[in-house]
Every structure is written in C-alpha cells, then in structure tokens.
Enzyme design. Structure first.
Site, PDB file in Angstrom:
ATOM      1  N   CYS A 203      97.782   4.261 103.524  1.00  0.00           N
ATOM      2  CA  CYS A 203      96.294   3.809 104.164  1.00  0.00           C
ATOM      3  C   CYS A 203      96.085   4.597 105.387  1.00  0.00           C
ATOM      4  CB  CYS A 203      96.481   2.329 104.255  1.00  0.00           C
ATOM      5  SG  CYS A 203      95.117   1.506 104.680  1.00  0.00           S
TER       6      CYS A 203
ATOM      7  N   ASP B 172      87.792   0.069 104.958  1.00  0.00           N
ATOM      8  CA  ASP B 172      87.900  -1.325 104.717  1.00  0.00           C
ATOM      9  C   ASP B 172      86.713  -2.153 104.002  1.00  0.00           C
ATOM     10  OD1 ASP B 172      90.013  -0.533 106.225  1.00  0.00           O
ATOM     11  OD2 ASP B 172      90.201  -2.607 107.300  1.00  0.00           O
TER      12      ASP B 172
ATOM     13  N   LYS C 252     103.115  -1.034 102.071  1.00  0.00           N
ATOM     14  CA  LYS C 252     101.682  -0.199 102.435  1.00  0.00           C
ATOM     15  C   LYS C 252     101.865   0.181 103.862  1.00  0.00           C
ATOM     16  CE  LYS C 252      96.901  -1.607 103.512  1.00  0.00           C
ATOM     17  NZ  LYS C 252      96.139  -2.767 103.768  1.00  0.00           N
ATOM     18  N   ILE C 253     101.987   1.494 103.941  1.00  0.00           N
ATOM     19  CA  ILE C 253     102.115   2.259 105.212  1.00  0.00           C
ATOM     20  C   ILE C 253     100.564   2.581 105.404  1.00  0.00           C
ATOM     21  CG2 ILE C 253     104.447   2.909 104.983  1.00  0.00           C
ATOM     22  CD1 ILE C 253     103.767   5.630 104.048  1.00  0.00           C
ATOM     23  N   ASP C 254     100.226   1.873 106.861  1.00  0.00           N
ATOM     24  CA  ASP C 254      98.917   2.051 107.441  1.00  0.00           C
ATOM     25  C   ASP C 254      98.761   2.906 108.859  1.00  0.00           C
ATOM     26  OD1 ASP C 254      96.279   1.538 107.650  1.00  0.00           O
ATOM     27  OD2 ASP C 254      96.443  -0.358 107.484  1.00  0.00           O
TER      28      ASP C 254
ATOM     29  N   ASP D 137      99.845  -8.567 104.464  1.00  0.00           N
ATOM     30  CA  ASP D 137      99.387  -7.665 105.635  1.00  0.00           C
ATOM     31  C   ASP D 137      99.601  -7.743 106.812  1.00  0.00           C
ATOM     32  OD1 ASP D 137      97.120  -5.606 106.332  1.00  0.00           O
ATOM     33  OD2 ASP D 137      97.030  -5.436 103.991  1.00  0.00           O
TER      34      ASP D 137
ATOM     35  N   TRP E 290      89.803   6.358 105.964  1.00  0.00           N
ATOM     36  CA  TRP E 290      88.440   5.596 106.299  1.00  0.00           C
ATOM     37  C   TRP E 290      87.274   6.412 106.407  1.00  0.00           C
ATOM     38  CZ3 TRP E 290      92.463   3.540 110.322  1.00  0.00           C
ATOM     39  CH2 TRP E 290      93.336   2.765 109.617  1.00  0.00           C
TER      40      TRP E 290
ATOM     41  N   TYR F 133      91.899  -9.797 103.991  1.00  0.00           N
ATOM     42  CA  TYR F 133      90.577  -9.883 104.080  1.00  0.00           C
ATOM     43  C   TYR F 133      90.206 -11.301 103.893  1.00  0.00           C
ATOM     44  CZ  TYR F 133      90.737  -5.025 103.815  1.00  0.00           C
ATOM     45  OH  TYR F 133      91.070  -3.552 103.848  1.00  0.00           O
TER      46      TYR F 133
ATOM     47  N   ARG G  55      94.756   4.590  99.621  1.00  0.00           N
ATOM     48  CA  ARG G  55      93.310   3.952 100.114  1.00  0.00           C
ATOM     49  C   ARG G  55      92.312   5.446 100.140  1.00  0.00           C
ATOM     50  NH1 ARG G  55      92.418  -0.465 102.935  1.00  0.00           N
ATOM     51  NH2 ARG G  55      90.627   0.438 103.971  1.00  0.00           N
TER      52      ARG G  55
HETATM   53  C1  9PG Z   1      95.406  -4.588 109.087  1.00  0.00           C
HETATM   54  C2  9PG Z   1      94.202  -3.760 108.429  1.00  0.00           C
HETATM   55  C3  9PG Z   1      94.135  -3.604 106.982  1.00  0.00           C
HETATM   56  C4  9PG Z   1      93.262  -2.707 106.327  1.00  0.00           C
HETATM   57  C5  9PG Z   1      93.674  -1.167 106.841  1.00  0.00           C
HETATM   58  C6  9PG Z   1      93.467  -1.287 108.254  1.00  0.00           C
HETATM   59  O1  9PG Z   1      89.601   1.592 113.524  1.00  0.00           O
HETATM   60  N1  9PG Z   1      90.172   0.365 113.518  1.00  0.00           N
HETATM   61  O2  9PG Z   1      90.336  -0.343 114.527  1.00  0.00           O
HETATM   62  C7  9PG Z   1      90.693   0.025 112.318  1.00  0.00           C
HETATM   63  C8  9PG Z   1      91.118  -1.267 112.109  1.00  0.00           C
HETATM   64  C9  9PG Z   1      91.616  -1.914 111.031  1.00  0.00           C
HETATM   65  C10 9PG Z   1      91.634  -1.215 109.901  1.00  0.00           C
HETATM   66  C11 9PG Z   1      91.199   0.033 109.745  1.00  0.00           C
HETATM   67  C12 9PG Z   1      90.647   0.601 111.162  1.00  0.00           C
HETATM   68  O3  9PG Z   1      92.355  -1.663 108.660  1.00  0.00           O
HETATM   69  O4  9PG Z   1      92.643  -0.496 106.383  1.00  0.00           O
HETATM   70  O5  9PG Z   1      93.321  -2.581 104.654  1.00  0.00           O
HETATM   71  O6  9PG Z   1      95.478  -3.326 106.434  1.00  0.00           O
HETATM   72  O7  9PG Z   1      94.539  -2.226 108.964  1.00  0.00           O
HETATM   73  O8  9PG Z   1      95.121  -4.150 110.303  1.00  0.00           O
END
Ligand code: 9PG
Length: 744
Positions: free
Chosen positions: A472, A491, A429-431, A321, A154, A288, A487
């Site tokens: 991600c 977003d 998808k590991i976030d 998601d 990000w 989204y 990613r």
């Molecule tokens: C799900 C989302 C989606 C999205 C990801 C990720 O900093 N933040 O508060 C923040 C929140 C959500 C976020 C990124 C940063 O999005 O990229 O595709 O999976 O989580 O919660």
C-alpha cells in the site's frame, strides 16, 4: 506462430513479425514503428542517454550503425533483436539501441544501453529509449486522450483530454530531480501511457515492461505531438568498460488500445515474475470505521460478530490496521489500547478460524519513535546530512529508512520475523512503502531509488515466505513479483467527494469514495496480471457515514465487478440485515475483472463496465454526476432478457440500446441473458454476479426447467425465470445446501 524477419535496405534495416514493424533510418539515427497496415504510428524516434551533471548523447543526427542481429530467449518468448550502435566520437560513450520483436507479440521492445569507453567511471542520469518520437494517429494530438498512470497506489490514474492540461503528480514525488520539466501541452505518466484518438478508437500504448531497477515516465508533448519515454539510473556509476542498460520499453500500436493496455499488463507481469494466486482474498479491516481509535476490545467485538455470522460473511481474514503500535516505527510494542499485545490478538483471531494480518509501515519512522531516537543514522539523508522526510502524518515528520543499510535490513528482517513467525500472523499490509524509494543519499551510494525500494520488499518477501503480503502506498512497477496484492487507489472514505481544501481542482489522491473508485476502474487491468488488486474497502453502513444508499451500491458494484480483494471496513455489530446483505452479495469473490468499455472515450471516470460470464453478460452503468440523469446503455448484438439487480426489476427482452434513469453517484447493474425463446433463468439476487456462482446447472428438457442452486454467502433472495406467462420470481430462503428448483 509467425517469424520475425529482418530486411536490409539502403535506408537501413527493418524488422517485422507481420503485425508490427520497426524501420530504421541509419543516417538520421532514428526509427519508426508501423502498425499491421503499414502506418507509421511512431515516427522518427531517437534514443538517448544523459550523464549526471554532464552532456546527453542522442542518436538523432549522429546516425546509427547496424551491429548485428541476435536470437533472444526471455520472458516474452523467443525473439529476434536488432542491435544498433550510435555513430559517435571516440571520447563519447557507446550508446546502443536494441529493438526486439517476438513472433507472437504485437509490441516491439526497445532498450538503450551505454558502454563506458572513457578511462574513468561515469555516472548515468537517465535513458530515453524513446526520445521525441512523432506520434501520428492521423488526427491532431490535441483531440486525443492521454492515460495518466500515477506513481504510487494513492496517485490518481485518469484519462485526460489532450486539449486541456495535465494534473500534477500526487501525492508529490518525494525528492525532485527526475521529473520531466513541466511544459505547456505536456502530459506525464508514470511507467506506462496510452494515447488514443476517441473518434477512430486508434491509439498507441507505450510502457516499461521491466521496472526492477529504474523508475520511469512516459510523456506526451501535444505541440508538436511527440512522445518520450525515460527510465532513471539516478546517477549510478558505470566503471571503465562497464555497461548499463535502461529498462525495457514496449510499444504497441495495434488494435483497440484497451487490449493493448491489457497486453502490456501481461508483458509486465511475465517480465517481473508476478506472483500467481488461486483465490482472491476477502476480509474485514479496522481502518475505515475506527481509524486510529481501534482497540483490542473493538477488534474482538467485530471478530466475534464475524465468527457468529460466518455463513453470511464468509471471509478469510481479519486485518488490524493502523492504531495498535506504540509509535510509527516501533512495531513490536503496542499502545494501551492493546494491553494483551499482538500475539494474543493473533491467537484470538486464529481460534475463531480466521487468518490474521497487521498493518505495518516498515520503511519509515516518526520523529517521536524510539527507532528514530536510537538510530538517527539509519535514514536516507538530504545532501545537508539531515534525514529525508518521507511524509508528514500522525502529527510528526516521518523519515525514510535506508534499506541499503545492513543494520536497517537486519532490523526489518527481525520485525517481520517477529510478526510472522513469533506472533504467527499470516498476512501483512505494508503501507507507506514509497518511503524506501525517496530521493537522497544512502549507505550504498550506487543503487537507484527503485533498487533500494526492492531491497526492502525482498526482505519482507523472504520473511513472509508463502504468506500474504499486501502493498500500500507503493510505487507500482518495482513492486511486481514481490507482493501478492497491491492497493491500486487512494483511500476510500465514508463520504463521496474529497474535502475541498480550496484547491483549484478536487484533490484526487485524498480519501474519498469517488477517488478510490476512479483508480479501481482505471487500473482494472492490473488485477490478475501483476497481483491481486486491492480496490480498498467496502463500506456498507447506514450510520456513521455520509454515503447515500446509491453511493454504497456504486462502490459495491465497482468492487464486486473488478474482481479484486473484498475487505469490508464497517463496525459490524450494528449493521442492519439489509446493509449486511450487500457484503454477502460480493462473497465469495469471483476474482475476474470486468472491462471499462468507455475508458478512452470519456475523460476522468469510465461509466460502463462489462463482464462476460458463461451464461450471461453483466453491464453496469454509472452516473458520476451530482444530479440524476439518463444514461444510454448499448447492448451487444442480439436480443437479451434484461434484469436490473439493485432495483430488482425485470426490464423485458431488449435489443439495440436502452435508456435508463440513473441516480446521482449511482448505478444500474444489468444482467443480460441471451433470449433462448424458452423458459430460462434471467436474474438472481443471491450474488452480485447474478448467477455465475450460485447457479450450478440449468436444464430445459422441453417441458421443465430445472435449476440447481449452490449456496453462496447470501442465503435469502430470489431467482427470476421466464415461462409461458412471463417472468416469475422464485423466492429462495435459507440456501445452505444445494437445491433444485423447477419451473415450466
Ligand atoms: C492508516 C491508513 C490506512 C489506509 C492507507 C493509508 O497522505 N496521507 O497523510 C495519508 C494518510 C493515510 C493514508 C494515506 C495517505 O492511508 O491507505 O488504508 O491503512 O494509511 O494510517
């Protein structure tokens, strides 16, 4: 194949392969890197190491001795290494600098390592294989451009004007301590940078090609024009007589910097064993449109739509998601919106012939989770003993799991075994996975942040086997080799600009179409070299969105031309046929990326994308301004039939350059076909690549033009052909099997 040669002079040794040369000044304890024309682009570079809570040792001024030369064989080829040893006092650790050249590589690789000669253990904080090297591009550094690469998915990756200021790292690195001190005129990049003189097009790329063990930065001090590269050992202990090495830094000073950046990507991929792939993933993602409101019923409604419109949207994958789980951390239990549970849902997805993938944020847990409640000792700790916060999201602090803790490792392995083996998911998808890399105290005190992070990824990889892992919120370097896709940007969102939170500059890591587009363009080079790029989702809907039609086209063009994953994230049933056609236009995924031609010429976002195809060239021109404007499009050498896709307009035979009006946040996507002076195809509206996939053959026998078409996702459209009386539009309807059209 060239040789690598070493020449010894009074000043010290030089090593060269005819393309790049490193010249060592033994007395000064420094080295220079010379380009193919013998210009010292990098001059008077030292190397150094610093001890945790202790002194730093630099080669500058201390002097270097030549220990010898070694033949090496590694991921970059069969090379020759020059090994240099810092002249130090007996009580100082031995600092060694290894300079490696390969016959077929235009970069040099520098590595620093330390040997502990003291009677007890020492802790290493940081290596600088390149410490305050003068950068000489023949112009003042303030006139240059700096490629700032962000630390995780990000984080903005952006080309900055060196006369201006750096932008802060965002999202902020969790846990300070290993950022270079902010300083006036200082520009900091994670992992790799390019510094380019836009006037001459010359530049230098410096980046770490190994990244499994240490996070790294490369930074530029514009006053006095010095570049430094550091990799962080995070205080790991080196026993008496033990050694520890920095990551390997590649420096490339030859040719156009954009190709040097691509070569860097190749080298990083080779060094880190990037996972190969045959095809690029495509699918539907719930996030989204539904965000956390996704429910079993809505997932099934979209799944049914996909099954019914398989011809028009031939995607592989359905990604559920964030929103199914009972809490952040409690991945194996669902909330009330998913009454049948996740195995049931995977079965329904499989029944309809799609691969299924859930979203999981496996390296953190929310304060409200059962996991945190039951195992407060499983988390990375601050020195106060409190659990380290990785992020505040979902209305709660979320703590970073300690992936060096055996019980956490067993827990994580069980989560993925359950999801993948018991529930049968094919993809995950590991976030928010940067959480495994936060600064703090861990069960195993002798690992770096990068190593702790990779232990987590290794557990996922082992459970996944050959199944698909999408990272991600991931730090970039240490992810290579363990994930199939990553990613590469913030977003996307159903609006263009990020919400202005009263910040002095727009928040570039927040959700917004423009933020995701920026990184998709600036990190294009990662695709196919490190993994499959995930540019984030395509959004095409006309309702429940603030994106204008031109903005949707720009987003689709960026995703379609950069070769990465194509995931749509709209509520599908209400889509109009016209908007659904935009999804179809990107399928199947072609998989190769275009090049942003003006990456280092402009600042912020490049606006020209070029993709060379066997029969034609695509050129996309964007207008990132908020007002409409004219854009000059330089055409390659020669005369070209020019066809614009979005307005479906043939613009004639052109050469030189073209001036086109482009709407705000919009683009023009040109197909350039070399003028053959006889009937030929000049346009197609069936796929965004305008012929590369749907035109199987094109034959002119002197009388007739025969064009064989192959089905793609879009079944209705037109092919444009030239003839004696100008250009003709051939309507194509219901292209469900191979078909030949004729023209004369
Ligand atoms: C799900 C989302 C989606 C999205 C990801 C990720 O900093 N933040 O508060 C923040 C929140 C959500 C976020 C990124 C940063 O999005 O990229 O595709 O999976 O989580 O919660």
């Amino acid at each position: 194949m060239r040789d690598v040669r070493v020449e010894e002079t009074e000043r010290g040794p030089s090593i060269t392969n005819g393309q790049v040369t490193v010249r060592v000044h033994l007395n000064r304890g420094t080295f220079d890197v010379l380009d193919a024309d013998g210009r010292a682009i990098i001059a008077d570079a030292a190397a150094s190491v610093s001890i945790t809570n202790g002194p730093a040792f630099t080669t500058r001024g201390a002097g270097l001795g030549l220990s010898g030369t070694n033949d090496v064989r590694d991921a970059q080829g069969d090379g020759l290494a020059l090994v240099l040893l810092r002249d130090g006092d007996e009580h100082e650790p031995d600092l060694c600098v290894t300079v490696t050249l390969y016959p077929d590589q235009q970069f040099v690789v520098i590595q620093a390592d330390v040997q502990n000669t003291s009677p007890g253990p020492i802790r290493i904080r940081e290596f600088r294989p390149l410490d305050r090297a003068r950068l000489d591009l023949g112009v003042p550094t303030a006139t240059c451009r700096f490629y700032k690469h962000g630390w995780q998915s990000w984080s903005p990756t952006i080309v900055l004007d060196c006369a201006g200021e750096d932008v802060p790292a965002s999202p902020p690195v969790v846990g300070p301590g290993t950022q270079p001190q902010p300083a006036s005129g200082r520009f900091v990049s994670d992992l790799v940078t390019a510094v380019v003189d836009p006037a001459s097009g010359r530049g230098a790329v410096a980046g770490f090609i190994s990244a499994a063990d240490q996070f790294s930065h490369v930074w530029l001090d514009t006053e006095p024009g010095e570049i430094t590269a550091a990799s962080y050992a995070d205080g790991v202990e080196v026993a008496r007589a033990g050694t520890l090495a920095s990551e390997r830094l590649a420096i490339d000073v030859s040719g156009p910097p954009i190709t040097a950046l691509e070569r860097y990507g190749d080298a990083l991929g080779r060094e880190m064993d990037a996972l190969p792939f045959d095809s690029v993933a495509s699918g539907w993602c719930s996030w989204y449109h539904y965000f956390q409101g996704i429910s079993e019923d809505e997932a099934i409604a979209n799944l049914d739509y996909l099954a019914e419109h398989r011809d028009a949207i031939p995607v592989d994958l359905v990604q559920i998601d964030d929103g199914y789980q009972s809490e952040i951390g409690d991945w194996l239990t669902t909330n009330e919106k998913f009454p049948h549970g996740m195995k049931w849902l995977a079965d329904r997805i499989h029944e309809r012939g799609f691969k299924a993938g859930p979203w999981v944020a496996p390296f953190l847990a929310g304060a409200k989770s059962q996991l945190f409640g039951e195992h407060p000792d499983w988390f990375v700790k601050y020195s106060t003993g409190q659990p380290a916060i990785a992020t505040v999201n979902w209305n709660q602090p979320c703590f970073a799991l300690d992936l060096t803790h055996p019980e956490v490792q067993a827990w994580a392995a069980n989560v993925f075994r359950t999801v993948l083996d018991d529930w049968g998911y094919d993809y995950v998808k590991i976030d928010f996975i940067f959480a495994a890399a936060v600064d703090g105290e861990r069960h195993d005190p002798n690992v770096t942040r990068a190593q702790a992070y990779r232990r987590g990824l290794e557990i996922v990889r082992e459970a996944a086997g050959g199944r698909f892992v999408l990272a991600c919120g991931n730090p970039m370097g240490p992810s290579v080799g363990l994930v199939d896709a990553a990613r590469i940007g913030p977003d996307v969102a159903p609006y263009w600009h990020p919400f202005d939170r009263g910040a002095p500059r727009p928040p570039m890591s927040d959700p917004a179409a423009i933020n995701s587009i920026r990184n998709t363009l600036t990190r294009y080079w990662m695709h196919g070299r490190l993994w499959q790029n995930d540019p984030d989702c395509l959004l095409v809907r006309a309702t429940d969105t603030a994106l204008a039609g031109d903005e949707v086209r720009a987003l689709a063009t960026v995703i379609g031309l950069t070769g990465g994953m194509v995931l749509d994230s709209d509520k599908l049933p209400p889509l109009t046929p016209e908007r659904r056609d935009i999804i179809s236009l990107l399928l199947p995924v072609y998989g190769r990326s275009a090049t942003p031609l003006d990456l280092f010429e402009t600042t912020d976002l490049p606006s020209l994308l070029r993709l060379e195809l066997p029969t034609h060239t695509l050129l996309a021109v964007f207008n990132w301004d908020d007002a409409s404007g004219e854009r000059e499009v330089p055409l390659p050498e020669g005369s070209w039939h020019v066809f614009e896709l979005w307005e479906e307009e043939y613009l004639g035979v052109k050469s030189g350059s073209l001036v086109l009006p482009v709407p705000p946040h919009g683009c023009r996507l040109l197909r350039l076909t070399p003028d053959a002076g006889r009937p030929q195809v000049v346009g197609s509206t069936l796929h965004i690549l305008q012929g590369a996939l749907e035109i199987a053959t094109e034959d002119w026998d002197g009388k007739k033009l025969r064009v064989t078409l192959r089905p793609v996702a879009k079944k209705d459209g037109a092919v444009y052909v030239t003839g004696e009386d100008g250009v003709r539009k051939v309507d194509i309807r219901d292209l469900t099997s191979e078909r030949t059209i004729e023209a004369s």
